[in-house]
Scaffold this active site. Structure first.
Site, PDB file in Angstrom:
ATOM      1  N   CYS A  38      22.961  16.644  20.235  1.00  0.00           N
ATOM      2  CA  CYS A  38      23.439  15.859  21.368  1.00  0.00           C
ATOM      3  C   CYS A  38      23.609  14.399  20.988  1.00  0.00           C
ATOM      4  CB  CYS A  38      22.512  16.048  22.556  1.00  0.00           C
ATOM      5  SG  CYS A  38      22.586  17.742  23.141  1.00  0.00           S
ATOM      6  N   TYR A  81      20.346  16.499  -1.880  1.00  0.00           N
ATOM      7  CA  TYR A  81      20.122  15.638  -0.712  1.00  0.00           C
ATOM      8  C   TYR A  81      20.606  16.282   0.582  1.00  0.00           C
ATOM      9  CZ  TYR A  81      19.527  12.620  -4.678  1.00  0.00           C
ATOM     10  OH  TYR A  81      19.114  12.119  -5.875  1.00  0.00           O
ATOM     11  N   PRO A 122      18.745  13.147 -13.940  1.00  0.00           N
ATOM     12  CA  PRO A 122      19.818  13.615 -13.056  1.00  0.00           C
ATOM     13  C   PRO A 122      19.279  14.427 -11.890  1.00  0.00           C
ATOM     14  CG  PRO A 122      19.691  14.980 -15.016  1.00  0.00           C
ATOM     15  CD  PRO A 122      18.659  13.907 -15.188  1.00  0.00           C
TER      16      PRO A 122
HETATM   17  C1  LIG Z   1      17.288   9.471  -6.837  1.00  0.00           C
HETATM   18  C2  LIG Z   1      16.956   9.089  -8.214  1.00  0.00           C
HETATM   19  C3  LIG Z   1      17.577   9.718  -9.292  1.00  0.00           C
HETATM   20  C4  LIG Z   1      18.626  10.794  -9.140  1.00  0.00           C
HETATM   21  O1  LIG Z   1      19.871  10.290  -8.781  1.00  0.00           O
HETATM   22  P1  LIG Z   1      21.151  11.261  -8.701  1.00  0.00           P
HETATM   23  O2  LIG Z   1      22.251  10.402  -8.264  1.00  0.00           O
HETATM   24  O3  LIG Z   1      20.830  12.341  -7.735  1.00  0.00           O
HETATM   25  O4  LIG Z   1      21.354  11.839 -10.046  1.00  0.00           O
HETATM   26  C5  LIG Z   1      17.178   9.334 -10.552  1.00  0.00           C
HETATM   27  N1  LIG Z   1      16.257   8.358 -10.749  1.00  0.00           N
HETATM   28  C6  LIG Z   1      15.638   7.742  -9.728  1.00  0.00           C
HETATM   29  C7  LIG Z   1      14.611   6.704 -10.010  1.00  0.00           C
HETATM   30  C8  LIG Z   1      15.972   8.066  -8.437  1.00  0.00           C
HETATM   31  O5  LIG Z   1      15.380   7.433  -7.423  1.00  0.00           O
END
Ligand SMILES: *Cc1c(COP(=O)(O)O)cnc(C)c1O
Length: 414
Positions: free
Chosen positions: A329, A357, A261
Site C-alpha cells: 500500500c 541484494y 565480488p
Molecule cells: C558490498 C561489498 C562488496 C561487494 O560488492 P558487489 O558490488 O556486490 O560486488 C565488496 N566489498 C565490500 C567491502 C562491500 O561492502
C-alpha cells in the site's frame, strides 16, 4: 540447465513468490573470474556475503575455494556455520564498535579497519593481531552516487590524505599491517579508472613492510537489461595481472591479490517468481499487480534498478506494454512501460538478476512473509529456506495484553 518449465514447477511445488538460484551460473561466474586472473600467483576471491547470505550459497562458495567477505559479526557467524575457516573470512565493516571488531578478531578472522579512531584503539590494545586497512583513494568508479563510495564525502575508508597520520599510529602502537584494501563503488565501468585507483593502492602499499595481500574490493558490473555495459573481466584481468606482478617484484614479495565480488557471482543466478493477482486496465496504462512488492525486491524502488521481467507462463504470447507493480500500500513499481508477452491473471512473472541484494534486503513490511528460497543444483530443486509463517511475524513480539483490559484503560474524558 534450468528451463522455464523447471521454474514453473518450482513455483507450483513451493508456492510463490519464491527466489530460485542456479548453482551452475554461480560456478561459471566464479570460474570466469578465476580464469581472468590466472596469471597471478596467489589469487583469493572473498565472496561478499551481504549480496546473498543463505547458508547453502555460502557452502557452495566454500566448496569452490572462495573466501568470505563479511560486514557484520553475524555474517562472520553465518560463514563459520557454513564451514568457512576463520582465516578465510575477512571482516570489512563500516562504523561498527571496537567491541564488535574485537569479537571478530577473537574468532580468528582477518580484520579490516576503515577509520583512524578504531585503528588507534585496536592497535593500542592488540598490537599483535595483524590488521588490514581500508583506503579511500577518492576515485569515482561508478556513475550512480548512491553506490559509489570512493568520492570525497564518502563515509568509507581512510582517506589517502590521512596516510601520514595513519603511519604515525602504526609506528606508535607497533601494530602489524598485513593487508591494504579498497572498495570504491559498485560499478567498474571504466577499467582505466580502476587501474588508476590501483596505482594509488600500490603507492600506499609501499609504506608497509609486512603485507601479505592487496584487496581490490569489488564493483564488477553485470548487465541487468539489454544494452547495459558489463565490466570486461578478461581485459581487467590482463591489465591488472601484469601490473600486480610487476608491483610484487618491486615490493620484493609474492603478495596475494584479493577481490570481494558479490553481485558478479550471484546476480544473474537468481530468478524471482511472482504470480499476477490482477490485470488492471486504467485510462493510461495496463497494470499487472503481482503477489509481491518492495518488501521482497526493493532494488527497483531503492536504486532505480531495472530488472528484466518475463512472463514464463505465456512465453509465446503477443507482446504488450505493462506497468508491473506490487501489492504494497504505497507506490511500488517494478517496471514501467515494459514489453511483456501478454499477461493473464494467474501467470507467473520471472524477475531476472534476482540473486544479489534481493532476498537479503527483504522485509516484513505490510506484515507479509518473506519468500521461500530454492537452489537449482544438479538438475534438481532444493528448498534452502522455507517461506515464513504467521509465527515468524509474532515470534519476538511481547504481547502486553494485560495492560489493556478495558477496566484498566483510563479514557481521557473532558
Ligand atoms: C558490498 C561489498 C562488496 C561487494 O560488492 P558487489 O558490488 O556486490 O560486488 C565488496 N566489498 C565490500 C567491502 C562491500 O561492502
Amino acid at each position: 540447465m534450468m528451463r522455464n518449465a523447471d521454474l514453473l514447477k518450482i513455483a507450483k511445488t513451493y508456492g510463490n513468490p519464491v527466489y530460485v538460484y542456479d548453482s551452475e551460473k554461480i560456478i561459471s561466474q566464479f570460474n570466469r573470474l578465476t580464469n581472468a586472473f590466472k596469471g597471478v600467483n596467489q589469487l583469493k576471491l572473498n565472496y561478499a556475503a551481504k549480496a546473498l547470505s543463505n547458508i547453502a550459497i555460502l557452502r557452495l562458495m566454500n566448496s569452490l575455494g572462495s573466501g568470505l567477505d563479511t560486514v557484520s559479526i553475524q555474517e562472520v557467524q553465518l560463514g563459520l556455520l557454513a564451514g568457512f575457516k576463520p582465516e578465510s573470512i575477512i571482516f570489512t565493516p563500516n562504523g561498527v564498535s571496537l567491541e564488535e571488531i574485537e569479537e571478530a578478531a577473537k574468532l580468528g578472522v582477518q580484520i579490516n579497519i576503515d577509520n583512524l579512531s578504531v585503528l588507534e584503539q585496536f592497535g593500542g590494545k592488540h598490537p599483535d593481531i595483524p590488521v588490514c586497512i581500508r583506503i579511500n583513494p577518492h576515485v569515482m568508479a561508478g556513475g550512480n552516487s548512491n553506490i559509489s563510495v570512493g568520492h570525497i564525502d564518502s563515509k568509507f575508508g581512510i582517506s589517502i590524505h590521512q596516510i601520514p597520520h595513519l603511519l604515525r599510529i602504526v609506528e606508535l602502537t607497533k601494530m602489524n599491517i598485513n593487508g591494504i584494501h579498497m572498495h570504491t563503488g559498485s560499478d567498474i565501468l571504466d577499467i582505466d579508472v580502476f587501474l588508476y585507483a590501483s596505482e594509488i593502492l600500490f603507492e600506499t602499499a609501499k609504506n608497509f613492510k609486512n603485507l601479505d595481500f592487496i584487496d581490490f574490493g569489488s564493483g564488477f558490473k553485470v548487465p541487468y537489461k539489454e544494452g547495459d555495459i558489463e565490466t570486461n573481466i578478461e581485459e581487467l584481468g590482463k591489465k591488472l595481472t601484469g601490473r600486480f606482478n610487476e608491483f610484487c617484484k618491486e615490493y620484493g614479495k609474492e603478495l596475494t591479490l584479493a577481490f570481494e565480488p558479490g553481485k558478479f557471482l550471484v546476480s544473474e543466478a537468481g530468478h524471482f517468481l511472482a504470480k499476477v493477482n490482477v490485470v488492471k486496465q486504467t485510462t493510461s496504462t495496463v497494470f499487472a499487480s503481482v503477489d509481491s512488492g518492495f518488501n521482497h525486491l526493493i532494488r527497483p524502488m531503492l536504486y532505480g534498478a531495472s530488472h528484466t521481467i518475463e512472463n514464463i507462463s505465456n512465453p509465446q504470447g503477443r507482446e504488450r506494454y505493462y506497468s508491473v507493480v506490487g501489492y504494497i500500500c504505497e507506490t511500488d513499481t517494478f517496471g514501467n512501460n515494459r514489453r511483456i508477452n501478454e499477461i493473464s491473471e494467474g501467470d507467473i512473472l520471472c524477475f531476472k538478476n534476482a540473486g544479489a541484494y534481493c532476498f537479503t534486503m527483504a522485509s516484513n513490511y505490510n506484515s507479509r512473509y518473506r519468500p521461500a528460497e530454492v537452489l537449482w543444483h544438479d538438475d534438481k530443486a532444493h528448498l534452502i529456506r522455507e517461506r515464513e509463517t504467521f509465527d515468524d511475524l509474532i515470534k519476538n513480539q511481547v504481547d502486553v495484553k494485560d495492560l489493556f483490559v478495558p477496566e484498566k484503560v483510563k479514557v481521557a474524558v473532558k
